[in-house]
Design a protein around this motif. Structure first.
Motif, PDB file in Angstrom:
ATOM      1  N   PHE A  43       0.818  -1.214   0.000  1.00 45.39           N
ATOM      2  CA  PHE A  43       0.000   0.000   0.000  1.00 45.39           C
ATOM      3  C   PHE A  43       0.855   1.268   0.000  1.00 45.39           C
ATOM      4  O   PHE A  43       0.404   2.329   0.388  1.00 45.39           O
ATOM      5  CB  PHE A  43      -0.935  -0.009   1.216  1.00 45.39           C
ATOM      6  CG  PHE A  43      -1.859  -1.191   1.242  1.00 45.39           C
ATOM      7  CD1 PHE A  43      -2.975  -1.213   0.428  1.00 45.39           C
ATOM      8  CD2 PHE A  43      -1.604  -2.290   2.046  1.00 45.39           C
ATOM      9  CE1 PHE A  43      -3.834  -2.301   0.436  1.00 45.39           C
ATOM     10  CE2 PHE A  43      -2.454  -3.380   2.065  1.00 45.39           C
ATOM     11  CZ  PHE A  43      -3.576  -3.396   1.252  1.00 45.39           C
ATOM     12  N   ILE A  44       2.110   1.129  -0.437  1.00 42.16           N
ATOM     13  CA  ILE A  44       3.031   2.266  -0.495  1.00 42.16           C
ATOM     14  C   ILE A  44       3.467   2.453  -1.939  1.00 42.16           C
ATOM     15  O   ILE A  44       3.921   1.502  -2.579  1.00 42.16           O
ATOM     16  CB  ILE A  44       4.265   2.047   0.404  1.00 42.16           C
ATOM     17  CG1 ILE A  44       3.847   1.887   1.869  1.00 42.16           C
ATOM     18  CG2 ILE A  44       5.251   3.201   0.259  1.00 42.16           C
ATOM     19  CD1 ILE A  44       4.998   1.552   2.796  1.00 42.16           C
ATOM     20  N   ALA A  45       3.317   3.659  -2.472  1.00 49.09           N
ATOM     21  CA  ALA A  45       3.750   3.941  -3.836  1.00 49.09           C
ATOM     22  C   ALA A  45       5.267   3.842  -3.917  1.00 49.09           C
ATOM     23  O   ALA A  45       5.975   4.176  -2.951  1.00 49.09           O
ATOM     24  CB  ALA A  45       3.296   5.336  -4.256  1.00 49.09           C
ATOM     25  N   PRO A  46       5.810   3.366  -5.040  1.00 49.25           N
ATOM     26  CA  PRO A  46       7.268   3.243  -5.169  1.00 49.25           C
ATOM     27  C   PRO A  46       8.014   4.529  -4.848  1.00 49.25           C
ATOM     28  O   PRO A  46       9.072   4.501  -4.210  1.00 49.25           O
ATOM     29  CB  PRO A  46       7.446   2.839  -6.632  1.00 49.25           C
ATOM     30  CG  PRO A  46       6.186   2.112  -6.968  1.00 49.25           C
ATOM     31  CD  PRO A  46       5.112   2.824  -6.212  1.00 49.25           C
ATOM     32  N   THR A  47       7.473   5.673  -5.279  1.00 51.94           N
ATOM     33  CA  THR A  47       8.131   6.947  -5.001  1.00 51.94           C
ATOM     34  C   THR A  47       8.167   7.230  -3.504  1.00 51.94           C
ATOM     35  O   THR A  47       9.176   7.705  -2.975  1.00 51.94           O
ATOM     36  CB  THR A  47       7.422   8.094  -5.730  1.00 51.94           C
ATOM     37  OG1 THR A  47       7.424   7.838  -7.129  1.00 51.94           O
ATOM     38  CG2 THR A  47       8.119   9.429  -5.456  1.00 51.94           C
ATOM     39  N   GLN A  48       7.081   6.960  -2.810  1.00 55.45           N
ATOM     40  CA  GLN A  48       7.036   7.202  -1.367  1.00 55.45           C
ATOM     41  C   GLN A  48       8.091   6.391  -0.625  1.00 55.45           C
ATOM     42  O   GLN A  48       8.672   6.853   0.361  1.00 55.45           O
ATOM     43  CB  GLN A  48       5.644   6.876  -0.823  1.00 55.45           C
ATOM     44  CG  GLN A  48       4.564   7.842  -1.258  1.00 55.45           C
ATOM     45  CD  GLN A  48       3.187   7.435  -0.764  1.00 55.45           C
ATOM     46  OE1 GLN A  48       2.733   6.317  -1.028  1.00 55.45           O
ATOM     47  NE2 GLN A  48       2.535   8.317  -0.036  1.00 55.45           N
ATOM     48  N   ALA A  49       8.363   5.168  -1.105  1.00 56.57           N
ATOM     49  CA  ALA A  49       9.351   4.314  -0.445  1.00 56.57           C
ATOM     50  C   ALA A  49      10.737   4.928  -0.462  1.00 56.57           C
ATOM     51  O   ALA A  49      11.553   4.678   0.442  1.00 56.57           O
ATOM     52  CB  ALA A  49       9.370   2.943  -1.120  1.00 56.57           C
ATOM     53  N   LEU A  50      11.017   5.754  -1.472  1.00 62.89           N
ATOM     54  CA  LEU A  50      12.343   6.371  -1.578  1.00 62.89           C
ATOM     55  C   LEU A  50      12.566   7.450  -0.528  1.00 62.89           C
ATOM     56  O   LEU A  50      13.706   7.852  -0.284  1.00 62.89           O
ATOM     57  CB  LEU A  50      12.523   6.974  -2.978  1.00 62.89           C
ATOM     58  CG  LEU A  50      12.344   6.010  -4.157  1.00 62.89           C
ATOM     59  CD1 LEU A  50      12.482   6.760  -5.469  1.00 62.89           C
ATOM     60  CD2 LEU A  50      13.352   4.872  -4.068  1.00 62.89           C
ATOM     61  N   PHE A  51      11.483   7.926   0.098  1.00 66.15           N
ATOM     62  CA  PHE A  51      11.577   9.013   1.074  1.00 66.15           C
ATOM     63  C   PHE A  51      11.150   8.545   2.469  1.00 66.15           C
ATOM     64  O   PHE A  51      10.787   9.353   3.300  1.00 66.15           O
ATOM     65  CB  PHE A  51      10.702  10.188   0.626  1.00 66.15           C
ATOM     66  CG  PHE A  51      11.147  10.825  -0.664  1.00 66.15           C
ATOM     67  CD1 PHE A  51      12.012  11.905  -0.658  1.00 66.15           C
ATOM     68  CD2 PHE A  51      10.721  10.317  -1.890  1.00 66.15           C
ATOM     69  CE1 PHE A  51      12.426  12.484  -1.847  1.00 66.15           C
ATOM     70  CE2 PHE A  51      11.137  10.892  -3.077  1.00 66.15           C
ATOM     71  CZ  PHE A  51      11.999  11.973  -3.066  1.00 66.15           C
ATOM     72  N   MET A  52      11.212   7.231   2.717  1.00 66.85           N
ATOM     73  CA  MET A  52      10.787   6.681   4.006  1.00 66.85           C
ATOM     74  C   MET A  52      11.955   6.114   4.790  1.00 66.85           C
ATOM     75  O   MET A  52      13.033   5.857   4.237  1.00 66.85           O
ATOM     76  CB  MET A  52       9.738   5.579   3.781  1.00 66.85           C
ATOM     77  CG  MET A  52       8.382   6.111   3.353  1.00 66.85           C
ATOM     78  SD  MET A  52       7.149   4.797   3.245  1.00 66.85           S
ATOM     79  CE  MET A  52       5.655   5.772   3.032  1.00 66.85           C
ATOM     80  N   ASP A  53      11.699   5.877   6.094  1.00 66.25           N
ATOM     81  CA  ASP A  53      12.704   5.232   6.933  1.00 66.25           C
ATOM     82  C   ASP A  53      12.339   3.760   7.129  1.00 66.25           C
ATOM     83  O   ASP A  53      11.397   3.248   6.513  1.00 66.25           O
ATOM     84  CB  ASP A  53      12.832   5.954   8.283  1.00 66.25           C
ATOM     85  CG  ASP A  53      11.512   5.993   9.052  1.00 66.25           C
ATOM     86  OD1 ASP A  53      10.612   5.171   8.737  1.00 66.25           O
ATOM     87  OD2 ASP A  53      11.369   6.837   9.963  1.00 66.25           O
TER      88      ASP A  53
END
Length: 395
Positions: free
Chosen positions: A135-145
């Motif tokens: 449920f996480i967009a690929p782009t969002q994963a790049l800015f997560m911890d």
């Protein structure tokens, strides 16, 4: 007179604002307003940027510094051709490197190769599981911890080559946000505004032009043609134009994107004008019949003036002031008619009514309150301007 000046100034300001906004509009977005596949990479139900948020949308090429505070960007859109590489320097020291071959417009979320690399980074460098990314967009994963929370701090994003245009998309977007299909509502609002004003103006011009011709033809000439025109005008005045307009538009229009009706602007304006011209033409006929028996008309005819000269030099002096006054009220009426028909998705094309109808269709009338509010404010501004402009000189 001050009321008319204020009304003219208000309308001129609104028209100038609309013209500048339309001139700076992305024509590709405008042409694809009803092509929902075009908007697949844009955020869904985004708020306007002026509401304030930590995740804004920015356009850039080459390199950009981006700060994340509470929310991560939802997508990175790319526009270009050939091999492209993306490098993201994160505040935790980790470096993201993505690369792919693109052709036209794509994004990290929709491009299979880029999305796969983004998910691989999240799994190998952040320790996230595949089910965590469901449920996480690929782009969002790049800015997560590692805890699947947005990683705050300053990011440096580099796109190579510099000819590639990039857009980092947040959950706020543009001046009016996006709808639940990802469409830029600012594009829809300005496009519907221009279409509404053009259609209302063109219909008004046709009503005035045809009304003057029919009114003079039936009022000045006591012939069979004049009598025939009078019968037509009486018929038009007795027919309820709104139901008839709906039927004619439905029969003559074609079906376009997603089952929506399509018809040329001029053809649509002509249909509305022919159904609305009766009242104005009858009034012009009354003015002409009153003027043609005046002594100065008889004097002009005695001096050898022909019908054309009498009509142009004398009759029109009485008709034009009424026509100008009537056109102001008619323009406002046409905006209302177009908006009402558009609200029920009866009239073809994008207009203020269809723009608001989309909010009802998507159940966004309350959650995205700025969506229906924008055309409502525009209608109020135009209505006030026209009311002041049509006021008497003593105001």
């Amino acid at each position: 007179m001050r009321r008319r000046t204020l009304g003219a100034l208000l309308l001129a300001t609104f028209l100038l604002f609309t013209a500048v906004s339309y001139a700076t509009l992305d024509r590709e977005k405008l042409a694809n307003w009803d092509n929902y596949l075009f908007w697949v990479d844009y955020p869904k139900g985004a708020r306007p940027v002026w509401l304030g948020d930590s995740s804004k949308s920015v356009e850039f090429s080459g390199q950009i510094e981006y700060t994340v505070t509470e929310k991560a960007p939802v997508n990175l859109i790319l526009h270009g051709n050939g091999d492209v590489s993306i490098t993201i320097f994160r505040p935790d020291g980790k470096v993201v490197r993505l690369s792919a071959e693109i052709n036209g417009t794509t994004s990290v979320n929709s491009n299979t190769e880029l999305a796969l690399q983004a998910r691989r980074f999240a799994i190998e460098n952040l320790g996230l599981r595949r089910e965590d990314l469901a449920f996480i967009a690929p782009t969002q994963a790049l800015f997560m911890d590692e805890d699947r929370n947005p990683l705050p701090g300053n990011y440096t994003i580099q796109i190579h080559p510099r000819s590639v245009e990039a857009q980092l998309v947040g959950d706020t977007y543009g001046l009016l946000g996006t709808d639940y299909k990802g469409r830029d509502l600012w594009v829809g609002f300005i496009g519907s505004t221009v279409n509404t004003l053009i259609l209302a103006f063109l219909t008004t011009v046709l009503v005035i032009f045809l009304g003057i011709l029919l009114g003079i033809g039936s009022g000045y000439y006591e012939t069979r043609l004049g009598d025939a025109i009078s019968v037509i005008l009486e018929a038009l005045n007795s027919i309820p134009y709104l139901p008839l307009a709906i039927a004619i538009i439905f029969v003559l229009s074609s079906t376009g994107f997603h089952g929506k009706l399509e018809m040329g602007v001029f053809e649509l304006a002509l249909i509305l004008a022919l159904l609305l011209v009766g009242k104005f033409a009858s009034a012009v006929k009354g003015i002409v019949m009153h003027e043609k028996v005046q002594e100065y008309i008889e004097s002009a005819r005695a001096l050898g003036a022909g019908d054309i000269e009498i009509i142009s030099r004398h009759i029109m002096k009485a008709v034009v002031p009424y026509a100008l006054s009537y056109s102001t009220l008619l323009f406002a009426q046409m905006i209302a008619v177009i908006s009402i028909l558009g609200l029920f998705q009866i009239i073809p094309g994008a207009n203020w009514g269809s723009f608001v109808a989309e909010a009802f269709t998507q159940n966004a009338i309350y959650s995205l309150w700025w969506w229906p509010l924008s055309p409502s404010i525009a209608i109020i501004i135009v209505s006030i301007g026209l009311t002041l402009l049509s006021g008497d000189s003593s105001g």
